[in-house]
Scaffold this motif. Structure first.
Motif, mmCIF file in Angstrom:
data_model
loop_
_atom_site.group_PDB
_atom_site.id
_atom_site.type_symbol
_atom_site.label_atom_id
_atom_site.label_comp_id
_atom_site.label_asym_id
_atom_site.label_seq_id
_atom_site.Cartn_x
_atom_site.Cartn_y
_atom_site.Cartn_z
ATOM 1 N N GLY A 180 0.814 -1.203 0.000
ATOM 2 C CA GLY A 180 0.000 0.000 0.000
ATOM 3 C C GLY A 180 0.843 1.247 0.000
ATOM 4 N N GLN A 181 0.158 2.380 -0.329
ATOM 5 C CA GLN A 181 0.838 3.656 -0.393
ATOM 6 C C GLN A 181 0.469 4.582 0.744
ATOM 7 N N SER A 182 -0.509 4.176 1.559
ATOM 8 C CA SER A 182 -0.887 4.966 2.720
ATOM 9 C C SER A 182 -1.193 4.026 3.866
ATOM 10 N N TRP A 183 -1.084 4.557 5.078
ATOM 11 C CA TRP A 183 -1.294 3.722 6.262
ATOM 12 C C TRP A 183 -2.749 3.255 6.368
ATOM 13 N N GLU A 184 -3.680 4.083 6.024
ATOM 14 C CA GLU A 184 -5.086 3.728 6.167
ATOM 15 C C GLU A 184 -5.492 2.635 5.180
ATOM 16 N N GLU A 185 -4.865 2.582 4.010
ATOM 17 C CA GLU A 185 -5.272 1.624 2.981
ATOM 18 C C GLU A 185 -4.323 0.441 2.849
ATOM 19 N N SER A 186 -3.330 0.361 3.691
ATOM 20 C CA SER A 186 -2.328 -0.700 3.554
ATOM 21 C C SER A 186 -2.892 -2.053 3.980
ATOM 22 N N VAL A 187 -2.310 -3.109 3.415
ATOM 23 C CA VAL A 187 -2.677 -4.501 3.710
ATOM 24 C C VAL A 187 -1.417 -5.250 4.099
ATOM 25 N N LEU A 188 -1.512 -5.994 5.191
ATOM 26 C CA LEU A 188 -0.374 -6.799 5.630
ATOM 27 C C LEU A 188 -0.673 -8.265 5.351
ATOM 28 N N VAL A 189 0.257 -8.927 4.622
ATOM 29 C CA VAL A 189 0.177 -10.366 4.363
ATOM 30 C C VAL A 189 1.243 -11.028 5.216
ATOM 31 N N GLY A 190 0.831 -11.935 6.086
ATOM 32 C CA GLY A 190 1.773 -12.590 6.989
ATOM 33 C C GLY A 190 1.769 -14.097 6.823
ATOM 34 N N GLY A 191 2.959 -14.677 6.865
ATOM 35 C CA GLY A 191 3.094 -16.123 6.856
ATOM 36 C C GLY A 191 3.309 -16.616 8.276
ATOM 37 N N THR A 192 2.348 -17.301 8.838
ATOM 38 C CA THR A 192 2.362 -17.647 10.250
ATOM 39 C C THR A 192 3.106 -18.956 10.495
ATOM 40 N N VAL A 193 3.339 -19.217 11.790
ATOM 41 C CA VAL A 193 3.973 -20.481 12.182
ATOM 42 C C VAL A 193 3.016 -21.645 11.990
ATOM 43 N N PHE A 194 1.735 -21.354 11.726
ATOM 44 C CA PHE A 194 0.749 -22.400 11.505
ATOM 45 C C PHE A 194 0.589 -22.733 10.024
ATOM 46 N N ASN A 195 1.576 -22.326 9.200
ATOM 47 C CA ASN A 195 1.614 -22.659 7.770
ATOM 48 C C ASN A 195 0.475 -22.003 7.001
ATOM 49 N N GLN A 196 0.003 -20.865 7.480
ATOM 50 C CA GLN A 196 -1.091 -20.156 6.833
ATOM 51 C C GLN A 196 -0.638 -18.768 6.405
ATOM 52 N N LEU A 197 -1.405 -18.215 5.466
ATOM 53 C CA LEU A 197 -1.240 -16.819 5.080
ATOM 54 C C LEU A 197 -2.460 -16.060 5.572
ATOM 55 N N VAL A 198 -2.222 -14.991 6.301
ATOM 56 C CA VAL A 198 -3.324 -14.167 6.800
ATOM 57 C C VAL A 198 -3.177 -12.767 6.223
ATOM 58 N N LEU A 199 -4.317 -12.162 5.852
ATOM 59 C CA LEU A 199 -4.361 -10.820 5.300
ATOM 60 C C LEU A 199 -5.221 -9.960 6.205
ATOM 61 N N TRP A 200 -4.703 -8.819 6.629
ATOM 62 C CA TRP A 200 -5.454 -7.886 7.457
ATOM 63 C C TRP A 200 -4.941 -6.471 7.213
ATOM 64 N N ARG A 201 -5.737 -5.482 7.656
ATOM 65 C CA ARG A 201 -5.410 -4.079 7.395
ATOM 66 C C ARG A 201 -5.079 -3.377 8.717
ATOM 67 N N PRO A 202 -3.825 -2.982 8.873
ATOM 68 C CA PRO A 202 -3.426 -2.365 10.145
ATOM 69 C C PRO A 202 -3.852 -0.910 10.298
ATOM 70 N N GLY A 203 -4.173 -0.219 9.222
ATOM 71 C CA GLY A 203 -4.423 1.218 9.327
ATOM 72 C C GLY A 203 -5.860 1.609 9.188
ATOM 73 N N ARG A 204 -6.827 0.694 9.430
ATOM 74 C CA ARG A 204 -8.244 1.044 9.309
ATOM 75 C C ARG A 204 -8.649 2.072 10.362
#
Length: 1248
Positions: A180-204
């Protein structure tokens, strides 16, 4: 850097050179490459020939894991499309460098002139996984993903935390990607220790911990996971997002790469499509996948198997190309440049665990004005469609390109040119059912020789077969034909000779020249030479030959030949006393008269390559190389009239059939030339320049009374001490059903082609242009069909490789030893430290390190061990130099090096370190002296199944030189089976013998050290100290072993003179120093030990001699004992002596500490954090520099290697330095506080 002082002085440690895994790579346009190795950021320029531009330590004690250039506009930094708004080379480029918990801003100067620090080092509260520039904010900010599934909003200049947001799903992340280009619209993709990919927005809005400027007040709302991607069965190591296609790629511990369609992330797209789908699951790696990158139509991945795979999106995701160049340990970082507008190429860079950086240029083919890559499949083969008479038996390539010549069992010679076959020559009935054929280029004309079953040989130009000549070589079968160039010198071209091996071991020889007249066109001029006679054996025919020109007083030519029995033969040309006549086309009936008797060999190495025969013999710069079906390449040295094997190179396991060696030209990267494969396409003026340069070097050497460096130096007194320079080469041969090119330095296959195995004719054609060998084509015969491993005329993607930085051991280094110092002739300021290392990859590396520049150069790689190498020892053998006007103009030195480790294997080599004027770098000559394994005698016994074999897992843990004699060297080895063993190594006899062993410890012996002393009568006494896993140190008197004269009656002690418990567990390191007592003639030994318990102990032992009527006994007495219980927070694994009262220690806690023994005990003088993980070995020596007191170098090895410089400072000087640093820190802090007020004041006004 940590600085700790004793009462009077302290030690300051500085890093001089570092070799560590390359953990970060990033391109700046197509002009520059940035690399992260440990905390060091390095800038390479890619314009023209890639070269180093700048290097700087930016993260101090943190390892760089990511490099993020600052975009100039709001363009998506994660998109692989070309960005026209990227900064040009004449603008400053700002970078965000992160790793561990550290983050820093760095500027790249205009035109890549250097690196500048743009801000302080920011240390965050958690591990940083990703950093993204947020360009849509009022002023550019940084979004930071951290390991506990959270994100931070940072002000880049000050490091002020503006916002902190955590995910509701609290877990650890192995990888993260902030988009993303701004904090409000950014998306974080994380690879967890549980072998999953999670997508969430930290700047809502309304979520996160919004931290107000200057306060710590935060809202405690956590963001929810909006998308979850399942499928991986292992943790996710790497993520990459391509916005132009909406693809997300993930690389995992489960050896797979998965491609997901997630749609548009960030902005109006939010977290993408409601139901993301997995488009492809790519399996091709043999181990964990560490890195993944995307570009339109392509997927790039790299992993622990050391391979970088280029996946085709079309064709169901198959591997289009495999790039391998790193040694064991795998690839830790990967970068792919954006394809610039108007260009058809992109850069691919890989960084290895071996510390090497490899650069590849992928040139794409343009089709219909679109960039499209067409790559041949790795397993594709092409039938060349032979249309001649009979079944092809021999195939050769001519012209270095797409032209192929073959000979059939019906005596037909055909040529394939421009995709079609045509008949060149057809022999009579004598050439049917059996034939042998060889081709060569003579004076720009390709000449073919064909032998038959009746002893006949037809020689003719391919361009004009009618100008050929028939030769009657023998009465029986022609077993083989050889074309051998008889050079006038080491570089200049000479005449070509044809050798025909017939019946009864007779090898006929002719010189062949090509002439031309206006009436008849081309014709051949042949002169018969005296034949050679092979030694009698069952398989009495020639298989290989080469000539070597010797400059020793007068020039002479020697012939090195190989036969089917596996023997190497040396012949010497004699003056022809018979009349030799020129033979033209019309003189075929009157060929030769009055030939002398056959010449027997002057030296023979019988069966040196086994019973399967010698396959090739070649020469490079005066050194000969032979291959055979025993899986070995032997490096040969010529002295007077004898052949000596200087070194043996082994191919990979199972590759027993070697055909030849292919040389790599160091001056032009990885290009190569070989006698059987065409090298006539080289430009003549380039060849003349090389010849003139080497001739000038030869003249200078001869003027100084030396032998030409490009020719074998002849030492009349000692055949083993001549100087030679071993070339860089690849091994070509067969491994099972595949043809393989094996790199003995990198220990990997660089080319493979499934051809069915050996017993077939073949030819290897390299790709045109500046290519690597792995891009070539194999032509071979399989089941009567001429096949090619790939299309000869295909327009495949060109991939050109460059080595920006050489790699060392890819796995851990267990030991290091310093050999000496070498200076550049005529420039004493350029000094190189020569080191030797051994590691878990079973190789011994000889390195040259230049401390003032941090340059590390690999001089030689020795791969004779079958298991890991645990310990090294070296014995100097003197130095030699040329004195000119009182100055040493050229200095070299020789050293005996001993290596030992797993499978109870001991090897001995002699290294000659010198200076190569052609490359202007140090060089190393390796000569194998001897080798030994404890189970060798058992393997040679006839009834070995009835006896008990020694433990195959026995390892040599440590080694010490007991005595350095003229005829032999005595070594003490600590063994894992509980024994302490003494071996003798004879340099002249080339034998290793076991002299004495004791199983007193009854458990694994970890360390040994030795020293010698004289009694009042001048008699030498040798003592040995050994430490085991029980924490006890034993002292042995080995004088009785030295006094024994017969090898059958070695006498030694059964119990030690002294045994002292020192540690609670194993004694990992043991070093000693001695000093003469001031009041008595007794010797006082100072012993320092380091253990698994992290303790450092120092003991002083007084050695007394008790004289009796018949015997003399040693009586050691413990005088004092000091210890530091927690010298390190982990096991103390390595210890070295700086002086009689100073030591340096290393540990897996990644600290190198300096200690001094004073009257009141042990004092900690200094420490430094090292970026060499799992430290296993350390070595120290005093610096040989004027006006420096107390200075030394320390090298530590483990997962890499680091050279440190030690400087002693008085306490007063250190206090002044700390006071100065404190004032500077206060000034910068005050300035930063004032700047923050301005920055956050402006930001608050904008929000209001």
């Amino acid at each position: 850097m940590y600085r700790m002082t004793s009462a009077e002085s302290c030690t300051v440690l500085e890093s001089c050179a570092l070799v560590a895994p390359v953990t970060a790579l990033e391109f700046l346009r197509d002009d520059y490459l940035l690399t992260g190795q440990g905390p060091i950021l390095t800038l390479f320029s890619l314009e023209g020939s890639p070269r180093l531009r700048a290097s700087q330590n930016v993260l101090q004690n943190f390892r760089i894991h990511g490099i993020r250039p600052k975009p100039q506009t709001c363009h998506d930094a994660h998109d692989a499309k070309p960005n026209p708004d990227q900064p040009t080379s004449d603008e400053i480029t700002e970078l965000a460098i992160f790793g561990g918990k550290g983050l820093r801003l760095i500027n790249v100067s205009p035109c890549g002139r250097g690196l500048e620090v743009a801000g302080p080092l920011m240390e965050l509260q958690d591990w940083v996984l990703d950093v993204s520039w947020l360009m849509d904010e009022p002023c550019p900010l940084l979004g930071v993903s951290i390991a506990h599934n959270a994100a931070i909003l940072l002000e880049p200049q000050s490091g002020k935390v503006l916002s902190l947001c955590s995910c509701a799903e609290a877990c650890l992340l192995y990888s993260a990607l902030l988009i993303g280009q701004s904090w409000e619209e950014s998306v974080l993709v994380g690879g967890t220790v549980f072998n999953q990919l999670v997508l969430w927005r930290p700047g809502r809005t309304g979520t996160g911990r919004q931290c107000q400027a200057g306060t710590q007040a935060c809202a405690l709302t956590d963001a929810q996971v909006e998308r979850r991607l399942l499928g991986h069965s292992g943790v996710i190591f790497s993520l990459f997002y391509l916005q132009s296609s909406g693809w997300l790629a993930s690389a995992s511990d489960d050896r797979s790469v998965r491609l997901w369609h997630v749609g548009e992330l960030s902005g109006s797209g939010g977290c993408g499509v409601e139901v993301p789908t997995c488009l492809r699951v790519l399996y091709g790696h043999q181990a964990r996948v560490f890195c993944v990158r995307l570009s339109p139509g392509w997927v790039f991945s790299a992993g622990e198997d050391g391979a970088c795979l280029l996946w085709e999106w079309e064709g169901e995701g198959r591997v289009g190309r495999t790039l391998k160049s790193h040694r064991s340990g795998g690839i830790r970082s990967l970068a792919v440049s954006n394809a610039s507008v108007g260009k058809r190429s992109r850069w691919v860079a890989t960084g290895g665990a071996d510390g090497g950086v490899r650069l590849w240029k992928v040139v794409e083919q343009s089709t219909n004005s679109e960039l499209k890559v067409e790559v041949e499949k790795e397993d594709s083969q092409m039938d060349l469609g032979f249309e001649g008479i009979g079944c092809p038996k021999v195939v050769r390539s001519v012209g270095g390109g797409h032209t192929v010549v073959t000979c059939t069992d019906q005596g037909q010679v055909s040529m394939r040119q421009d995709g079609s076959w045509k008949e060149i020559w057809h022999g009579g009935p004598d050439f049917q059912s059996y034939c042998v054929m060889e081709v060569v280029c003579i004076q720009g004309v390709w000449v073919c020789a064909v032998g038959n079953l009746n002893g006949g040989v037809q020689v003719f130009p391919l361009r004009q077969p009618g100008g050929g000549t028939f030769l009657q070589a023998s009465e029986g079968k022609i077993h083989s034909l050889q074309w051998v160039e008889r050079r006038k010198g080491a570089c200049s071209r000479g005449s070509w000779c044809l050798l025909a091996s017939g019946s009864e071991g007779l090898v006929q020889r002719w010189t062949v020249e090509v002439a031309e007249n206006e009436e008849t066109g081309l014709f051949l001029v042949l002169r018969k030479m005296t034949p050679f006679l092979l030694p009698p054996c069952a398989k009495q025919w020639l298989t290989a030959a080469v000539t070597v020109t010797i400059h020793s007083g007068k020039k002479k030519v020697l012939w090195v030949c190989g036969d089917r029995r596996g023997s190497l033969l040396l012949y010497k040309d004699e003056k022809e006393k018979s009349q030799r006549e020129s033979v033209q086309e019309e003189d075929t009936q009157e060929r030769v008269v009055g030939i002398n008797a056959p010449i027997p060999p002057v030296a023979t190495l019988f069966g040196v390559h086994g019973k399967q025969g010698v396959t090739s013999v070649c020469e490079r710069r005066g050194v000969c190389y032979s291959t055979g079906r025993d899986g070995c390449v032997r490096v040969l040295a010529l002295n007077k009239d004898s052949l000596n094997v200087r070194r043996v190179h082994h191919a990979c396991k199972g590759m027993d059939w070697l055909e030849k060696v292919l040389f790599l030209d160091c001056n032009q990267g990885e290009t190569w030339k070989d006698g059987n494969v065409d090298d006539e396409n080289e430009k003549e003026h380039e060849e003349e320049e090389v010849e003139e340069r080497e001739d000038r070097t030869s003249e200078r050497a001869l003027e100084n009374g030396q032998v030409d460096r490009n020719v074998e130096e002849r030492d009349e007194g000692d055949s083993e001490k001549g100087t030679f320079f071993e070339a860089r080469f690849l091994m070509a041969g067969f491994h099972s059903v595949e043809f393989v090119l094996w790199d003995p330095i990198r220990q990997e296959k660089v080319f493979t082609a499934a051809c069915g195995g050996g017993h077939r004719s073949w030819a290897y054609i390299p790709s045109s242009g500046d290519q690597t060998l792995e891009q070539g084509t194999l032509i071979f015969i399989k089941q009567g069909t001429i096949m090619a491993s790939r299309s000869l005329a295909s327009s495949t993607t060109e991939i050109r490789g460059h080595t920006l930085r050489e790699g060392l051991h890819g796995r851990g280094l267990a030991c290091v030893c310093r050999l000496g110092e070498l200076s550049k002739p005529g420039d004493s300021s350029e000094k190189w430290e020569v080191l030797v290392t051994g590691g878990e990859d079973t190789t011994v590396n000889v390195l040259a390190v230049r401390p003032d520049q941090g340059t590390v150069k690999v001089l030689a790689v020795i791969a004779d061990h079958i298991s890991n190498i645990r310990t090294l020892a070296a014995v100097p053998r003197g130095a030699k130099g040329d004195e000119t006007n009182g100055r040493c103009r050229d200095m070299s030195f020789s050293t005996l090096v001993f290596s030992a480790g797993g499978r109870a294997q001991l090897q001995c080599y002699r290294l000659l370190i010198g200076w190569d004027e052609q490359t202007n770098l140090p060089t190393c000559q390796v000569t194998q002296i001897a080798g030994h394994r404890l189970d060798e005698k058992w393997e040679r016994r006839r009834n070995r199944h009835k006896t008990v074999k020694m433990d195959p897992e026995t390892r040599y843990m440590s080694m010490a030189v007991v005595q350095d004699g003229v005829e032999e060297v005595l070594l003490a080895l600590a063994c894992s089976d509980g024994a302490v063993r003494i071996f003798s190594v004879g340099e002249d006899s080339r034998k290793v013998e076991l002299l004495w062993e004791s199983f007193y410890h009854q458990r694994c012996v970890l360390s040994v050290a030795s020293y010698s002393l004289e009694d009042i009568y001048g008699k030498q006494h040798v003592l040995l100290l050994s430490g085991a896993t029980d924490g006890a140190v034993a002292l042995w008197d080995l004088t009785a072993v030295l006094d024994s004269k017969s090898g059958d009656s070695w006498l030694g002690p059964s119990v030690p003179c002294l045994s002292v418990p020192v540690h609670q567990s194993g004694v990992n390191a043991l070093v000693i120093s001695k000093q003469r007592h001031q009041q008595t003639p007794d010797d006082i030994i100072t012993m320092a030990t380091g253990g698994d318990d992290g303790q450092l102990s120092v003991m002083k032992i007084k050695v007394e001699m008790n004289q009796s009527d018949q015997t003399e006994s040693l009586c050691p007495q413990l005088l004092s004992h000091w210890s530091v219980p927690l010298a390190h927070s982990a096991p103390l694994t390595a210890l070295t002596t700086l002086s009689s009262a100073r030591w340096a220690s290393a540990s897996p806690d990644q600290r190198v500490c300096v200690w001094r023994l004073c009257d009141d005990g042990l004092h900690h003088q200094g420490a430094m954090f090292t970026h060499t993980a799992d430290a296993a070995g350390v070595w120290a020596w005093q610096r040989e520099e004027p006006n420096i007191e107390g200075g030394a170098y320390v090298v530590v090895c483990g997962q890499g290697l680091q050279l440190l410089k030690l400087m002693e400072r008085r306490r007063e000087e250190e206090e002044k330095e700390e006071e100065k640093e404190g004032k500077e820190t206060d000034r910068l802090r005050t300035k930063e506080i004032e700047r923050r007020k301005v920055v956050f004041g402006d930001r608050n006004k904008q929000k209001m």
